[in-house]
Design an enzyme around this catalytic site. Structure first.
Site, mmCIF file in Angstrom:
data_model
loop_
_atom_site.group_PDB
_atom_site.id
_atom_site.type_symbol
_atom_site.label_atom_id
_atom_site.label_comp_id
_atom_site.label_asym_id
_atom_site.label_seq_id
_atom_site.Cartn_x
_atom_site.Cartn_y
_atom_site.Cartn_z
ATOM 1 N N GLY A 93 -32.398 14.186 26.360
ATOM 2 C CA GLY A 93 -33.289 14.625 27.434
ATOM 3 C C GLY A 93 -34.573 15.241 26.917
ATOM 4 O O GLY A 93 -35.543 15.424 27.664
ATOM 5 N N ARG A 94 -34.574 15.566 25.646
ATOM 6 C CA ARG A 94 -35.806 16.142 25.089
ATOM 7 C C ARG A 94 -35.950 15.778 23.613
ATOM 8 O O ARG A 94 -36.588 16.491 22.848
ATOM 9 C CB ARG A 94 -35.802 17.651 25.242
ATOM 10 C CG ARG A 94 -34.585 18.331 24.636
ATOM 11 C CD ARG A 94 -34.857 19.791 24.524
ATOM 12 N NE ARG A 94 -33.652 20.526 24.213
ATOM 13 C CZ ARG A 94 -33.631 21.813 23.963
ATOM 14 N NH1 ARG A 94 -34.748 22.487 23.983
ATOM 15 N NH2 ARG A 94 -32.521 22.428 23.689
ATOM 16 N N LYS A 114 -37.115 16.915 18.209
ATOM 17 C CA LYS A 114 -36.426 17.609 19.305
ATOM 18 C C LYS A 114 -37.443 18.496 20.018
ATOM 19 O O LYS A 114 -38.073 19.352 19.375
ATOM 20 C CB LYS A 114 -35.289 18.459 18.710
ATOM 21 C CG LYS A 114 -34.397 19.139 19.723
ATOM 22 C CD LYS A 114 -33.164 19.699 19.044
ATOM 23 C CE LYS A 114 -32.319 20.519 20.013
ATOM 24 N NZ LYS A 114 -31.136 21.078 19.342
ATOM 25 N N ASP A 126 -37.565 19.972 31.459
ATOM 26 C CA ASP A 126 -38.952 19.661 31.073
ATOM 27 C C ASP A 126 -39.106 18.850 29.783
ATOM 28 O O ASP A 126 -40.214 18.488 29.407
ATOM 29 C CB ASP A 126 -39.772 20.951 30.972
ATOM 30 C CG ASP A 126 -39.242 21.888 29.891
ATOM 31 O OD1 ASP A 126 -38.244 21.534 29.226
ATOM 32 O OD2 ASP A 126 -39.821 22.977 29.717
ATOM 33 N N GLY A 127 -38.008 18.591 29.084
ATOM 34 C CA GLY A 127 -38.106 17.794 27.862
ATOM 35 C C GLY A 127 -38.677 18.555 26.680
ATOM 36 O O GLY A 127 -38.906 17.976 25.617
ATOM 37 N N ASP A 253 -20.396 15.754 23.409
ATOM 38 C CA ASP A 253 -21.691 15.170 23.034
ATOM 39 C C ASP A 253 -22.270 15.882 21.813
ATOM 40 O O ASP A 253 -23.251 15.429 21.238
ATOM 41 C CB ASP A 253 -22.684 15.228 24.193
ATOM 42 C CG ASP A 253 -22.837 16.624 24.757
ATOM 43 O OD1 ASP A 253 -21.820 17.188 25.209
ATOM 44 O OD2 ASP A 253 -23.950 17.171 24.715
ATOM 45 N N ASP A 263 -26.317 19.979 16.629
ATOM 46 C CA ASP A 263 -26.756 20.706 17.816
ATOM 47 C C ASP A 263 -26.528 22.206 17.722
ATOM 48 O O ASP A 263 -25.543 22.747 18.227
ATOM 49 C CB ASP A 263 -26.116 20.130 19.082
ATOM 50 C CG ASP A 263 -27.164 19.367 19.866
ATOM 51 O OD1 ASP A 263 -28.305 19.310 19.385
ATOM 52 O OD2 ASP A 263 -26.861 18.839 20.948
HETATM 53 P P1 AMP Z 1 -27.396 20.611 24.475
HETATM 54 O O1 AMP Z 1 -26.775 21.760 25.167
HETATM 55 O O2 AMP Z 1 -28.597 20.958 23.619
HETATM 56 O O3 AMP Z 1 -26.412 19.774 23.728
HETATM 57 O O4 AMP Z 1 -28.021 19.701 25.615
HETATM 58 C C1 AMP Z 1 -27.255 19.119 26.610
HETATM 59 C C2 AMP Z 1 -28.061 18.068 27.353
HETATM 60 O O5 AMP Z 1 -29.160 18.677 28.031
HETATM 61 C C3 AMP Z 1 -28.645 16.997 26.465
HETATM 62 O O6 AMP Z 1 -28.611 15.811 27.181
HETATM 63 C C4 AMP Z 1 -30.069 17.467 26.258
HETATM 64 O O7 AMP Z 1 -30.940 16.412 25.948
HETATM 65 C C5 AMP Z 1 -30.382 18.074 27.621
HETATM 66 N N1 AMP Z 1 -31.444 19.107 27.564
HETATM 67 C C6 AMP Z 1 -31.362 20.351 27.045
HETATM 68 N N2 AMP Z 1 -32.525 21.010 27.193
HETATM 69 C C7 AMP Z 1 -33.393 20.157 27.800
HETATM 70 C C8 AMP Z 1 -34.757 20.228 28.222
HETATM 71 N N3 AMP Z 1 -35.489 21.319 28.057
HETATM 72 N N4 AMP Z 1 -35.276 19.133 28.803
HETATM 73 C C9 AMP Z 1 -34.558 18.015 28.991
HETATM 74 N N5 AMP Z 1 -33.278 17.876 28.640
HETATM 75 C C10 AMP Z 1 -32.684 18.932 28.038
HETATM 76 MG MG MG Z 2 -26.350 18.262 22.581
#
Ligand code: AMP
Ligand code: MG
Length: 487
Positions: A93-94, A114, A126-127, A253, A263
């Site tokens: 997502g980002r 990232k 917001d990515g 994930d 992560d």
């Molecule tokens: P994580 O907890 O970092 O493993 O993220 C879980 C999911 O949320 C993944 O699909 C990430 O890409 C998405 N994600 C986390 N933060 C953001 C952000 N600021 N914008 C878009 N997607 C996000």
């Molecule tokens: Mg992740």
């Protein structure tokens, strides 16, 4: 000469050729005014990259994604995953993978940005990423590498010159992450539910080809892959337990098929030994607490095994039976590996029946007396720590006497025994208060504490001078240390 030739990028992109439903092709969103914060020179060398002739301005453009190297093929990967036990569709997502770089010895690495902008998988977010969390991932992943624990690594962090809005506006940033691959348990979970039933086999073949080509000709590939991944994850979680690392968000994930730690969100290292330690503010029920990590690893591996069922045997029931047996071996393999690791921490060689009790007694004592996990082992290695009177405690002295007796029946020399301890017990870990101090200074443009911390963490098993300030646990405070996710 082009930048590629000077720097040494050698892209050979394979994931981007997988079925289009498994990824999205898109470029990083350009940023306003990128500025380089940190570049990892020793990792650059490992990768066969040389940035010495590139200006700071161009480095900032490169590591923000504003200036893409020749040969890159930018993608966001699709994946799913169990987050805190609940199945969700996810994806990068980002993050954007700019391609697979081959180092001089042809080792393949994903190069990922990232915080590089929205993708089709961003949902409502917001990515983007903030400077603190990206530098945090940099510090901790490089510390894990120093600790000789399999991990993704960090090549650079840039500020974007744009704010990201969280509770308050923060400096936006992009981290360049380097990984053996970004194939996760969640990638398999995504492939299993794909409309195109061929995707699972395609991902499976791709994974074996990329990571475990030695099982390519096996007649039992799927079960072989499961066994390998179990072995890798056992080794990984035992390493985490060895150094007191708490991942914090062990969703499926966030479990890599390569066996690397991946992560770095709300992760942190434990100071005082308490098996129930949880740092993550969102982990209300302690699902990912220190002592739960092996059990969760097994749970995640069971989810992986489920994905492989159609590839294990044509008959579903037979496949489930085989997979269940293999996953159920986890607990025994883990236990064996964990005791082996704890023996090494105590310099014990050979196996004696009473070892288990000796180990458990020490942990119970540490828990009861709120002893620092890392420093207790440093103390046993005779390191001159600042006087800590808990080690004069009678029950500890009694335990120590038993330990000394046990060392006498080692089948190696005292020197070898100490050497074993030295290679398994770090002198320094990224203490939470030192990490916070470095991040706060970096946020105010002072990079000295960050650079010093990273340098100290490069060789954590070396008994260096002037490391005392990095060894003390945080000074007592009323505040319990909390970490935050996805920021
Ligand atoms: P994580 O907890 O970092 O493993 O993220 C879980 C999911 O949320 C993944 O699909 C990430 O890409 C998405 N994600 C986390 N933060 C953001 C952000 N600021 N914008 C878009 N997607 C996000
Ligand atoms: Mg992740």
């Amino acid at each position: 000469m082009s930048y590629n030739n000077k720097i040494g990028w050698r892209f050979d992109n394979t994931y981007s050729k997988l079925p289009s439903s498994m990824l999205a092709k898109l470029s990083p969103t350009p940023v306003k005014a990128p500025e380089l914060v940190i570049l990892n020179h020793s990792l650059s060398k490992v990768l066969g990259l040389d940035f010495s002739s590139v200006s700071d301005k161009n480095l900032a453009s490169i590591f923000s994604g504003n200036l893409l190297p020749e040969g890159s093929d930018t993608i966001a990967q699709a994946y799913a995953g169990h987050q805190f036990g609940h199945f969700t569709m996810l994806g990068d997502g980002r993050a954007i993978i700019i391609g697979e770089h081959l180092s001089k010895n042809n080792k393949r690495f994903d190069i990922q940005f990232k915080g590089s902008g929205k993708t089709p998988y961003s949902r409502n977010a917001d990515g983007r990423a903030a400077l603190g969390p990206m530098l945090r991932e940099y510090i901790i992943s490089e510390a894990m590498h120093g600790l000789k624990i399999p991990t993704t690594r960090s090549l650079a962090v840039v500020k974007t010159g744009e704010n990201v809005i969280r509770e308050t506006p923060l400096h936006g940033a992009i981290l360049t992450r380097v990984a053996e691959s970004h194939i996760r348990v969640g990638t398999f979970q995504y492939a299993v539910i794909a409309e195109d039933k061929k995707n699972l086999k395609t991902l499976f073949d791709y994974t074996i080809n990329r990571h475990y080509p030695h099982i390519k000709d096996s007649k039992t590939q799927a079960i072989d892959l499961l066994k390998i991944v179990i072995q890798k994850q056992v080794k990984l979680v035992v390493d985490w337990m060895r150094v007191g690392f708490i991942h914090g968000v062990m969703n499926t994930d966030n479990m890599a098929i390569s066996g690397e730690t991946i992560d770095y969100g709300p992760c942190a290292f434990m100071d005082i030994y308490d098996p129930e330690t949880v740092f993550s503010s969102i982990d209300q029920n302690g699902r990912y607490a220190f002592f739960n990590q092996p059990g969760i690893t097994k749970w995640n591996l069971a989810r992986f095994a489920e994905c492989l069922v159609p590839l294990i045997n044509e008959d579903k029931n037979t496949a489930i039976k085989i997979a269940t047996e293999v996953v159920n071996n986890f607990s025994e393999i883990y236990k064996k590996n964990w005791f082996e690791m704890m023996r090494k921490k105590l310099g014990l060689s050979g196996e004696k029946i009473k070892d288990e009790q000796l180990i458990m007694d020490l942990l119970t004592w540490m828990h009861k007396n709120k002893a620092d996990y890392t420093n207790t082992f440093c103390f046993l290695m005779n390191q001159n720590l600042e006087k800590n009177k808990i080690y004069n405690d009678k029950s500890f002295l009694d335990w120590k006497k038993q330990w000394k007796e046990r060392l006498k029946i080692n089948n190696n020399s005292p020197e070898e025994s100490l050497k074993l301890m030295h290679s398994n017990n770090p002198f320094v870990i990224p203490r939470n208060h030192k990490v916070e101090e470095a991040l706060e200074a970096a946020n105010n443009d002072n990079l000295n504490p960050l650079e010093n911390l990273i340098r100290i963490l490069e060789n954590p098993y070396e008994d260096k001078k002037k490391i005392n300030e990095y060894q003390s646990p945080a000074p007592p405070s009323d505040k319990i240390y909390k970490t935050f996710c996805g920021t």
